[in-house]
Design a protein around this motif. Sequence first.
Motif, PDB file in Angstrom:
ATOM      1  N   UNK A   1       1.544 100.540  58.803  1.00 48.82           N
ATOM      2  CA  UNK A   1       0.962  99.697  59.624  1.00 48.82           C
ATOM      3  C   UNK A   1       2.393 100.236  61.577  1.00 48.82           C
ATOM      4  N   UNK A   2       2.877 101.383  61.353  1.00 53.38           N
ATOM      5  CA  UNK A   2       3.648 102.129  62.177  1.00 53.38           C
ATOM      6  C   UNK A   2       2.229 102.466  63.172  1.00 53.38           C
ATOM      7  N   UNK A   3       2.764 102.774  64.326  1.00 54.94           N
ATOM      8  CA  UNK A   3       1.550 103.209  65.417  1.00 54.94           C
ATOM      9  C   UNK A   3       2.026 104.602  65.575  1.00 54.94           C
ATOM     10  N   UNK A   4       1.272 105.446  66.024  1.00 61.41           N
ATOM     11  CA  UNK A   4       0.895 106.823  66.022  1.00 61.41           C
ATOM     12  C   UNK A   4       2.367 107.824  66.526  1.00 61.41           C
ATOM     13  N   UNK A   5       3.228 108.258  66.656  1.00 64.35           N
ATOM     14  CA  UNK A   5       4.272 109.318  66.864  1.00 64.35           C
ATOM     15  C   UNK A   5       3.832 109.433  68.579  1.00 64.35           C
ATOM     16  N   UNK A   6       2.396 110.067  68.764  1.00 64.80           N
ATOM     17  CA  UNK A   6       2.095 110.673  69.540  1.00 64.80           C
ATOM     18  C   UNK A   6       1.729 109.323  71.263  1.00 64.80           C
ATOM     19  N   UNK A   7       2.176 107.473  70.590  1.00 61.19           N
ATOM     20  CA  UNK A   7       1.994 107.120  71.269  1.00 61.19           C
ATOM     21  C   UNK A   7       2.404 106.535  72.210  1.00 61.19           C
ATOM     22  N   UNK A   8       2.974 106.888  73.470  1.00 60.64           N
ATOM     23  CA  UNK A   8       3.907 106.115  74.611  1.00 60.64           C
ATOM     24  C   UNK A   8       3.476 105.612  75.430  1.00 60.64           C
ATOM     25  N   UNK A   9       4.214 104.465  75.053  1.00 60.01           N
ATOM     26  CA  UNK A   9       4.101 103.105  75.707  1.00 60.01           C
ATOM     27  C   UNK A   9       4.360 103.182  76.931  1.00 60.01           C
ATOM     28  N   UNK A  10       5.122 103.763  76.789  1.00 61.16           N
ATOM     29  CA  UNK A  10       6.736 103.816  78.881  1.00 61.16           C
ATOM     30  C   UNK A  10       5.650 104.434  79.941  1.00 61.16           C
ATOM     31  N   UNK A  11       4.913 105.689  79.362  1.00 60.85           N
ATOM     32  CA  UNK A  11       4.335 106.466  80.345  1.00 60.85           C
ATOM     33  C   UNK A  11       2.618 105.716  79.707  1.00 60.85           C
TER      34      UNK A  11
ATOM     35  N   UNK B   1      -2.413 100.907  81.170  1.00 60.79           N
ATOM     36  CA  UNK B   1      -3.224 101.479  80.527  1.00 60.79           C
ATOM     37  C   UNK B   1      -3.210 101.182  78.637  1.00 60.79           C
ATOM     38  N   UNK B   2      -3.732 100.131  78.976  1.00 58.64           N
ATOM     39  CA  UNK B   2      -3.916  98.954  77.306  1.00 58.64           C
ATOM     40  C   UNK B   2      -5.020 100.178  76.918  1.00 58.64           C
ATOM     41  N   UNK B   3      -5.646 100.444  76.482  1.00 59.65           N
ATOM     42  CA  UNK B   3      -7.316 100.929  76.337  1.00 59.65           C
ATOM     43  C   UNK B   3      -6.234 102.396  75.360  1.00 59.65           C
ATOM     44  N   UNK B   4      -5.334 102.756  76.031  1.00 64.57           N
ATOM     45  CA  UNK B   4      -3.731 103.722  74.717  1.00 64.57           C
ATOM     46  C   UNK B   4      -3.478 103.001  74.082  1.00 64.57           C
ATOM     47  N   UNK B   5      -3.148 102.028  73.799  1.00 61.57           N
ATOM     48  CA  UNK B   5      -2.840 101.276  73.001  1.00 61.57           C
ATOM     49  C   UNK B   5      -3.903 100.786  72.166  1.00 61.57           C
ATOM     50  N   UNK B   6      -5.134 100.432  72.791  1.00 61.21           N
ATOM     51  CA  UNK B   6      -6.321  99.636  71.676  1.00 61.21           C
ATOM     52  C   UNK B   6      -6.395 101.230  70.168  1.00 61.21           C
ATOM     53  N   UNK B   7      -6.625 101.724  71.312  1.00 61.84           N
ATOM     54  CA  UNK B   7      -6.599 103.108  70.001  1.00 61.84           C
ATOM     55  C   UNK B   7      -5.494 102.885  69.243  1.00 61.84           C
ATOM     56  N   UNK B   8      -4.561 104.018  70.174  1.00 63.76           N
ATOM     57  CA  UNK B   8      -3.269 103.720  68.732  1.00 63.76           C
ATOM     58  C   UNK B   8      -3.557 102.492  67.750  1.00 63.76           C
ATOM     59  N   UNK B   9      -3.570 101.478  68.244  1.00 60.42           N
ATOM     60  CA  UNK B   9      -3.579  99.643  66.913  1.00 60.42           C
ATOM     61  C   UNK B   9      -5.021 100.319  65.629  1.00 60.42           C
TER      62      UNK B   9
ATOM     63  N   UNK C   1       2.358 112.999  78.980  1.00 62.49           N
ATOM     64  CA  UNK C   1       3.271 111.839  78.129  1.00 62.49           C
ATOM     65  C   UNK C   1       2.587 110.245  79.460  1.00 62.49           C
ATOM     66  N   UNK C   2       2.436 110.896  80.429  1.00 61.71           N
ATOM     67  CA  UNK C   2       1.469 109.368  80.824  1.00 61.71           C
ATOM     68  C   UNK C   2      -0.202 109.893  80.854  1.00 61.71           C
ATOM     69  N   UNK C   3      -0.676 110.440  79.850  1.00 60.03           N
ATOM     70  CA  UNK C   3      -2.212 110.717  79.677  1.00 60.03           C
ATOM     71  C   UNK C   3      -2.589 109.269  79.243  1.00 60.03           C
ATOM     72  N   UNK C   4      -3.983 108.553  80.117  1.00 57.93           N
ATOM     73  CA  UNK C   4      -4.105 107.443  79.500  1.00 57.93           C
ATOM     74  C   UNK C   4      -5.679 107.202  80.014  1.00 57.93           C
ATOM     75  N   UNK C   5      -6.200 106.814  80.079  1.00 61.42           N
ATOM     76  CA  UNK C   5      -7.398 106.361  80.839  1.00 61.42           C
ATOM     77  C   UNK C   5      -7.163 105.962  82.149  1.00 61.42           C
ATOM     78  N   UNK C   6      -6.171 105.277  82.239  1.00 58.54           N
ATOM     79  CA  UNK C   6      -5.909 104.450  83.774  1.00 58.54           C
ATOM     80  C   UNK C   6      -5.302 105.883  84.689  1.00 58.54           C
ATOM     81  N   UNK C   7      -4.112 106.652  84.060  1.00 55.01           N
ATOM     82  CA  UNK C   7      -3.864 107.193  84.792  1.00 55.01           C
ATOM     83  C   UNK C   7      -4.329 108.636  84.802  1.00 55.01           C
ATOM     84  N   UNK C   8      -5.156 109.000  84.024  1.00 55.47           N
ATOM     85  CA  UNK C   8      -6.618 109.768  84.597  1.00 55.47           C
ATOM     86  C   UNK C   8      -7.341 109.640  85.481  1.00 55.47           C
ATOM     87  N   UNK C   9      -7.688 108.424  86.003  1.00 60.02           N
ATOM     88  CA  UNK C   9      -8.804 107.786  86.728  1.00 60.02           C
ATOM     89  C   UNK C   9      -7.840 107.723  87.439  1.00 60.02           C
ATOM     90  N   UNK C  10      -7.135 107.997  87.898  1.00 59.30           N
ATOM     91  CA  UNK C  10      -5.501 108.049  89.038  1.00 59.30           C
ATOM     92  C   UNK C  10      -5.762 109.841  89.576  1.00 59.30           C
TER      93      UNK C  10
END
Length: 421
Positions: free
Chosen positions: A134-144, A119-127, A75-84
């Motif tokens: 206009x709903x965001x995909x179900x697999x998008x987890x803002x908190x993580x 991890x804002x790139x994850x949000x860019x991709x989700x949009x 649930x933390x999967x995004x470029x920022x946490x992968x880089x971490x």
Amino acid sequence: MDRSAPTLPPLRLSHATAASCLGHGLAAQAAALRAGRSGLKPCDFELADLPTWIGEVQGVDAVDLEHGPVPGLGRFDCRNNRLAELALRQDGFAQAVEQAAARHGAARVGVFVGTSTSGILQTEQAYRRRDAQGALPADFHYEGTQSNASLADFVARRLRLQGPAQVISAACSSSAKVFATAQRMIAAGLVDCAVVGGVDSLCLTTLYGFHALELLSPQPCRPYDAERKGLSLGEAGAFVLLERAPARPAADDVLLLGCGESSDAYHMSSPHPEGLGARLAMQEALRQARMQAGDIGYINLHGTATPSNDAAESRAVSALFGDATVCNSTKGATGHTLGAAGGLEAVICLLALREGFVPASPGTREADAAIAGPQRLRYQLHSSTCAAGFAMSNSFGFGGTNCSLVLGRADAWMALGGDRR
């Protein structure tokens, strides 16, 4: 400088690691910095169509968080946490933290990390994957992912730590300020040691944002150069394990001796033209370390390569140090890594002190005579051996969020009477 002024005890940078466009791990950073090699390349990131250069870390997309060393972190999967995660895997860092937690207890190890866009790139991709309504995909987890708190939460879970965990987001000084936060937390007895550092990853928001501000260089950035035209954005992850310094540290141990912070709030995006906030931060770092400006042998400048920032910093540095202290910017090698810059450049200072060299300044061809040179700054272009005992790292962010760190070799600190302070 009043060497009797109250101060906080020194902390040892007992372990460190970094991943940047120069490579993965400390050896890769040191080799590139010695050789004067830059990791910048023409921008080909995501959908960006911009005439600029970037410092992209290789191998980030291949990192699997769900099936990593600590399973179930998908649930933390995004470029920022992968880089971490990529950074945490280098230099035996995660193992060193595990050993520290075994000594002190997992609840006595803090996590204080910096980021600007998380991890804002994850949000860019989700949009780009919104449905017809206009709903965001179900697999998008803002908190993580996009939440700034995500980074500290991920790092704490990944390292199985239970102590205080906090993200500082103060633009480009974020991961320098975490050293000061950890210093205060340890001095207050709330933790015994701390993982500090920062991670910032490339995204369209920052690329197009800095383009809108007309701050991106169309060529590899040239800090302090007479023909500098702006910055090159990069990404990085850097971490340090901070612990109380032993009474008799090893000669080549690197210590955190002083942290100076200021908030001048001169302008939302421009520094005070005389660098007054920057000067306050440097003065406070020296005061806390109980040092004179002449004690510092190397300064890693903030040096973004924008005309106004380099000029303002040069005025602040020359007012305190004159032209006696070797200094330069390493952003021509790594790009400006924003919220990770303070942590990455603290690690660069650690390497310079421990291995006895001044990094090169790739990209800079001729220092701007108006801000460097005789009676101004002793700006160094090429790598050289250097027996500096103390270094300062500067990080200055939007809105005047300034932070300077003083690091020193233990043998040099002891020679100044550090063990009797």
